[in-house]
Scaffold this motif. Structure first.
Motif, PDB file in Angstrom:
ATOM      1  N   ILE A   1      42.516  44.032  42.412  1.00  0.00           N
ATOM      2  CA  ILE A   1      42.266  45.117  43.363  1.00  0.00           C
ATOM      3  C   ILE A   1      40.879  45.681  43.115  1.00  0.00           C
ATOM      4  O   ILE A   1      40.339  45.595  42.009  1.00  0.00           O
ATOM      5  N   GLY A   2      40.293  46.268  44.150  1.00  0.00           N
ATOM      6  CA  GLY A   2      38.985  46.898  44.007  1.00  0.00           C
ATOM      7  C   GLY A   2      38.307  47.034  45.353  1.00  0.00           C
ATOM      8  O   GLY A   2      38.851  46.658  46.388  1.00  0.00           O
ATOM      9  N   ARG A   3      37.097  47.580  45.325  1.00  0.00           N
ATOM     10  CA  ARG A   3      36.328  47.732  46.563  1.00  0.00           C
ATOM     11  C   ARG A   3      36.051  46.352  47.130  1.00  0.00           C
ATOM     12  O   ARG A   3      35.676  45.437  46.423  1.00  0.00           O
ATOM     13  N   ASP A   4      36.268  46.208  48.432  1.00  0.00           N
ATOM     14  CA  ASP A   4      36.093  44.911  49.081  1.00  0.00           C
ATOM     15  C   ASP A   4      34.627  44.494  49.099  1.00  0.00           C
ATOM     16  O   ASP A   4      33.728  45.335  49.179  1.00  0.00           O
ATOM     17  N   ARG A   5      34.422  43.198  48.994  1.00  0.00           N
ATOM     18  CA  ARG A   5      33.106  42.582  49.148  1.00  0.00           C
ATOM     19  C   ARG A   5      33.334  41.107  49.457  1.00  0.00           C
ATOM     20  O   ARG A   5      34.375  40.551  49.112  1.00  0.00           O
ATOM     21  N   PRO A   6      32.396  40.467  50.116  1.00  0.00           N
ATOM     22  CA  PRO A   6      32.552  39.039  50.365  1.00  0.00           C
ATOM     23  C   PRO A   6      32.597  38.248  49.049  1.00  0.00           C
ATOM     24  O   PRO A   6      31.890  38.575  48.088  1.00  0.00           O
ATOM     25  N   GLY A   7      33.471  37.244  48.994  1.00  0.00           N
ATOM     26  CA  GLY A   7      33.490  36.328  47.858  1.00  0.00           C
ATOM     27  C   GLY A   7      34.539  36.574  46.799  1.00  0.00           C
ATOM     28  O   GLY A   7      34.644  35.785  45.855  1.00  0.00           O
ATOM     29  N   ILE A   8      35.336  37.636  46.916  1.00  0.00           N
ATOM     30  CA  ILE A   8      36.329  37.907  45.869  1.00  0.00           C
ATOM     31  C   ILE A   8      37.336  36.763  45.778  1.00  0.00           C
ATOM     32  O   ILE A   8      37.627  36.263  44.692  1.00  0.00           O
ATOM     33  N   VAL A   9      37.868  36.333  46.911  1.00  0.00           N
ATOM     34  CA  VAL A   9      38.855  35.252  46.903  1.00  0.00           C
ATOM     35  C   VAL A   9      38.249  33.994  46.300  1.00  0.00           C
ATOM     36  O   VAL A   9      38.863  33.341  45.441  1.00  0.00           O
ATOM     37  N   ALA A  10      37.046  33.645  46.724  1.00  0.00           N
ATOM     38  CA  ALA A  10      36.376  32.446  46.194  1.00  0.00           C
ATOM     39  C   ALA A  10      36.149  32.563  44.688  1.00  0.00           C
ATOM     40  O   ALA A  10      36.389  31.604  43.945  1.00  0.00           O
ATOM     41  N   ASP A  11      35.712  33.737  44.239  1.00  0.00           N
ATOM     42  CA  ASP A  11      35.459  33.924  42.810  1.00  0.00           C
ATOM     43  C   ASP A  11      36.732  33.733  41.982  1.00  0.00           C
ATOM     44  O   ASP A  11      36.740  33.027  40.979  1.00  0.00           O
ATOM     45  N   VAL A  12      37.816  34.379  42.412  1.00  0.00           N
ATOM     46  CA  VAL A  12      39.075  34.278  41.673  1.00  0.00           C
ATOM     47  C   VAL A  12      39.611  32.851  41.740  1.00  0.00           C
ATOM     48  O   VAL A  12      40.038  32.287  40.723  1.00  0.00           O
ATOM     49  N   ALA A  13      39.599  32.256  42.928  1.00  0.00           N
ATOM     50  CA  ALA A  13      40.113  30.887  43.087  1.00  0.00           C
ATOM     51  C   ALA A  13      39.326  29.892  42.243  1.00  0.00           C
ATOM     52  O   ALA A  13      39.904  28.970  41.646  1.00  0.00           O
ATOM     53  N   GLU A  14      38.020  30.064  42.154  1.00  0.00           N
ATOM     54  CA  GLU A  14      37.199  29.161  41.337  1.00  0.00           C
ATOM     55  C   GLU A  14      37.531  29.299  39.855  1.00  0.00           C
ATOM     56  O   GLU A  14      37.606  28.310  39.131  1.00  0.00           O
ATOM     57  N   VAL A  15      37.729  30.535  39.388  1.00  0.00           N
ATOM     58  CA  VAL A  15      38.104  30.744  37.985  1.00  0.00           C
ATOM     59  C   VAL A  15      39.424  30.041  37.691  1.00  0.00           C
ATOM     60  O   VAL A  15      39.556  29.324  36.699  1.00  0.00           O
ATOM     61  N   LEU A  16      40.394  30.234  38.577  1.00  0.00           N
ATOM     62  CA  LEU A  16      41.710  29.630  38.358  1.00  0.00           C
ATOM     63  C   LEU A  16      41.653  28.111  38.423  1.00  0.00           C
ATOM     64  O   LEU A  16      42.254  27.428  37.594  1.00  0.00           O
ATOM     65  N   ALA A  17      40.925  27.584  39.387  1.00  0.00           N
ATOM     66  CA  ALA A  17      40.791  26.124  39.490  1.00  0.00           C
ATOM     67  C   ALA A  17      40.099  25.563  38.247  1.00  0.00           C
ATOM     68  O   ALA A  17      40.488  24.499  37.743  1.00  0.00           O
ATOM     69  N   GLY A  18      39.102  26.286  37.746  1.00  0.00           N
ATOM     70  CA  GLY A  18      38.399  25.850  36.541  1.00  0.00           C
ATOM     71  C   GLY A  18      39.301  25.790  35.319  1.00  0.00           C
ATOM     72  O   GLY A  18      39.057  25.011  34.389  1.00  0.00           O
TER      73      GLY A  18
END
Length: 170
Positions: free
Chosen positions: A9-26
């Motif tokens: 959770i937090g203030r919205d900004r572009p790229g949050i989903v991509a950032d989290v998904a990349e960490v998890l995929a990594g």
């Protein structure tokens, strides 16, 4: 493999989903269920994934939360939560003038009938309040629940509808 529930959770900004998904995929984590939304400028995501141990996932998400703009939590979940289905799928919608207690009143009707809310969204647009919920209900209570929701809706001056939903087709 561990099954984990992760919230961000937090203030919205572009790229949050991509950032989290990349960490998890990594990490080799497989994202199995998720819901994500923006609420008045704030981002909220809950997801379930299978993968490495919770401390490893927490450490990998740390760079995304370091500036204090996001908060991430990771918890181990048990596989027994998926078997909670207790009925057939319905969609309940509520709309009308915004007023205190709408969610409490309509969800209480469902709870008293043994209904299980599997998804719920609300929106306020000016003075119009809209609620849409996916609900599991036993067939034998639907007529009684529909009547009770209509009664509660009249008392709140909102329109409440309950209709049978089609199951997801995969």
């Amino acid at each position: 493999m561990n099954e984990l529930a992760i919230t961000v959770i937090g203030r919205d900004r572009p790229g949050i989903v991509a950032d989290v998904a990349e960490v998890l995929a990594g990490l080799g984590a497989n994202l199995t269920d998720s819901t994500m939304t923006r609420l008045r400028g704030h981002f909220a995501m809950t997801l379930v994934c299978s993968g490495p141990a919770a401390p490893q996932v927490e450490a990998a998400l740390e760079p995304l939360t370091a500036d204090g703009q996001l908060l991430a939590t990771v918890r181990i979940v048990r596989g027994d939560g998926a078997a909670l289905s207790g009925g057939e799928p319905y969609v309940m919608s509520v709309h009308g003038a915004d007023r205190l207690g709408i969610v409490a009143a309509v969800t209480r009707v469902l709870a008293e009938a043994g209904g299980n809310i599997t998804d719920l969204t609300t929106r306020l647009s000016g003075s119009l309040y809209v609620l849409v919920a996916e609900v599991e209900l036993a067939p034998e209570v639907v007529e009684r629940v529909t009547a009770r929701l209509a009664e509660v809706g009249r008392g709140l001056d909102v329109e409440v509808t309950l209709r049978r939903s089609e199951s997801d087709v995969l």
